[in-house]
Enzyme design. Structure first.
Site, PDB file in Angstrom:
ATOM      1  N   CYS A 170      10.441  36.373   5.911  1.00  0.00           N
ATOM      2  CA  CYS A 170       9.206  36.988   5.430  1.00  0.00           C
ATOM      3  C   CYS A 170       7.939  36.420   6.066  1.00  0.00           C
ATOM      4  CB  CYS A 170       9.127  36.867   3.913  1.00  0.00           C
ATOM      5  SG  CYS A 170      10.465  37.750   3.086  1.00  0.00           S
ATOM      6  N   HIS A 310       0.189  34.983  -0.040  1.00  0.00           N
ATOM      7  CA  HIS A 310       1.516  35.602   0.061  1.00  0.00           C
ATOM      8  C   HIS A 310       1.730  36.472  -1.175  1.00  0.00           C
ATOM      9  CE1 HIS A 310       5.601  36.145   1.398  1.00  0.00           C
ATOM     10  NE2 HIS A 310       6.061  35.754   0.216  1.00  0.00           N
ATOM     11  N   LYS A 342       0.106  42.744  -1.634  1.00  0.00           N
ATOM     12  CA  LYS A 342       1.445  43.192  -2.031  1.00  0.00           C
ATOM     13  C   LYS A 342       1.403  43.901  -3.381  1.00  0.00           C
ATOM     14  CE  LYS A 342       4.084  39.640   0.487  1.00  0.00           C
ATOM     15  NZ  LYS A 342       2.970  38.847   1.061  1.00  0.00           N
ATOM     16  N   HIS A 347       6.197  44.419  -0.731  1.00  0.00           N
ATOM     17  CA  HIS A 347       6.598  43.327   0.159  1.00  0.00           C
ATOM     18  C   HIS A 347       7.558  43.881   1.208  1.00  0.00           C
ATOM     19  CE1 HIS A 347       7.701  39.653   1.864  1.00  0.00           C
ATOM     20  NE2 HIS A 347       8.074  38.955   0.796  1.00  0.00           N
ATOM     21  N   PHE A 406      12.171  33.186   2.774  1.00  0.00           N
ATOM     22  CA  PHE A 406      13.486  32.624   2.488  1.00  0.00           C
ATOM     23  C   PHE A 406      13.919  31.742   3.661  1.00  0.00           C
ATOM     24  CE2 PHE A 406      15.185  36.125  -0.574  1.00  0.00           C
ATOM     25  CZ  PHE A 406      14.276  35.708  -1.525  1.00  0.00           C
TER      26      PHE A 406
END
Length: 421
Positions: A170, A310, A342, A347, A406
């Protein structure tokens, strides 16, 4: 980043809420959410059945029938965004040496939709364990190689210089732009087409996120399902899209009288070496990336006017980056507006970092901070100024954008109004 400075002179966006940079910015500044029930496949049996989909017609966007057949949806997004970015830059490609044009593209999951569609056909909807290759399309090998996405953009751009694909989950959209900047700084290219793309709204992706309960189960109210920093948030909303930027060396862009959206003056990434999906609550690794980016840009925390978070809408992420801002910026963290787009466009995994960089450049351009939609009940653990619900006019000269992925990836990028840094 010394000597040569990278600037953004063209922007192209394919995003939920409307294709094109103008439609994208209107969606953000209106605080309008583009999340809805999944329509790209039958999601009736899934835990999370909402997503932020792009209303995208490849023919209307100028792709030929052959291009539509050849390219995965993610590649189509990237090519359309690249064409818009080139047009926006007003560069005369006929006057450029092809070997001095580079491409740096990012993606988290590559050609997921093409691969899944082909598996369904080759396995006869999963009836056969051993698939029958005689039913495959000629493009199947390309679907299996993520670099195909960068190749398509290179072909569309006439780029014969360095071409690369960054896949860091991401944060790929931030990292690919960072890699593109480095191409310019190192003198490997005079123009770099940089950005990211992902089209992950498919059964396999939705099932994966369902299994770890990362996505929201709020299927009854899709419009308000993405709620970063809200006390009642319950997971992120999967999205899709692409953003592509034209990067040029600053002095060359100024000589040709180009419109400069922003300078990219700092970039850093770090890993937490901790857990595939977990985050430490202290935000130490993201804070370190922010500090390094500031040092590289020769800026102190007081220079930051806006933080593009984020802001995925999970409790661990929102808490993690809130602490990272405090750790890296000190008291400035309490003074600077923060928001998550987002909340409106979902996302889109590897694509979102580049989509957010496009939003940051537009925030500088228009002196407007996009809001965090659906933020009605702020989480007490997240006690910064998250610009709830409504866009805010604000003097935006320096923007910090961060990403978390991740695998433990943590990235930070700094943009300034041209001439400030």
């Amino acid at each position: 980043m010394t000597g040569r400075t990278a600037v953004i002179t063209g922007i192209g966006v394919v995003a939920p809420g409307g294709t094109g940079t103008k439609a994208f910015w209107e969606t953000l500044t209106a605080g309008r959410t583009a999340t809805r029930e999944i329509s790209l496949f039958d999601a009736a049996d899934f835990r999370s059945r909402v997503a932020a989909e792009c209303d995208f017609d490849p023919r209307q966007e100028g792709l030929s029938p052959q291009e539509e057949r050849r390219m995965d949806r993610a590649a189509q997004f990237a090519v359309v965004a690249a064409r818009e970015a080139w047009a926006d830059s007003a560069l005369d490609r006929g006057g450029l040496r092809p070997e001095r044009i580079g491409v740096s593209l990012g993606s988290a999951v590559g050609c997921t939709m093409g691969l899944e569609d082909e598996y369904v056909v080759l396995s006869d909807a999963g009836r056969f364990w051993e698939v029958d290759p005689t039913y495959r399309v000629p493009q199947l090998y390309g679907y299996m190689v993520p670099s195909t996405l960068a190749v398509e953009v290179a072909w569309a751009s006439g780029a014969e210089g360095p071409v690369s694909l960054t896949s860091t989950g991401c944060t790929a959209g931030l990292d690919s732009v960072g890699a593109g900047v480095q191409m310019l700084v190192d003198g490997l290219a005079d123009v770099v087409v940089a950005g990211a793309t992902d089209a992950p709204i498919s059964p396999i992706s939705v099932a994966c996120f369902d299994s770890i309960r990362a996505t929201t189960p709020n299927n009854a109210d899709p419009e308000h399902a993405s709620r970063p920093f809200d006390l009642h948030r319950d997971g992120f909303v999967l999205g899709e899209g692409s953003a592509v930027l034209i990067l040029e060396e600053k002095s060359a862009a100024m000589r040709r009288g180009a419109h400069i959206y922003a300078e990219i003056v700092g970039y850093a990434n770090r890993s937490n070496a901790f857990h595939m999906t977990g985050l430490k609550p202290d935000g130490r690794e993201m804070a370190e990336a922010i500090r390094v980016a500031l040092r590289q840009a020769k800026l102190d925390p007081q220079a930051v006017d806006y933080i593009n978070a984020h802001g995925s809408g999970t409790r661990q992420n929102d808490r993690h980056e809130t602490e990272a801002f405090k750790r890296s910026l000190g008291e400035r963290a309490y003074q600077v507006p923060v928001s998550s787009i987002k909340s409106m466009v979902g996302h889109s995994l590897g694509a979102i970092g580049s989509i957010e960089i496009a939003a940051c450049a537009l925030a500088i351009e228009h002196r407007v901070v996009p809001p965090t939609a659906n933020l009605h009940h702020p989480d007490p653990e997240c006690d910064l100024d998250y610009v709830p619900l409504t866009a805010r006019e604000h003097d935006v000269d320096t923007v910090l954008s961060v990403g978390s992925g991740f695998g433990g990836f943590q990235s930070a990028m700094l943009l300034t109004r041209s001439g400030r840094a």
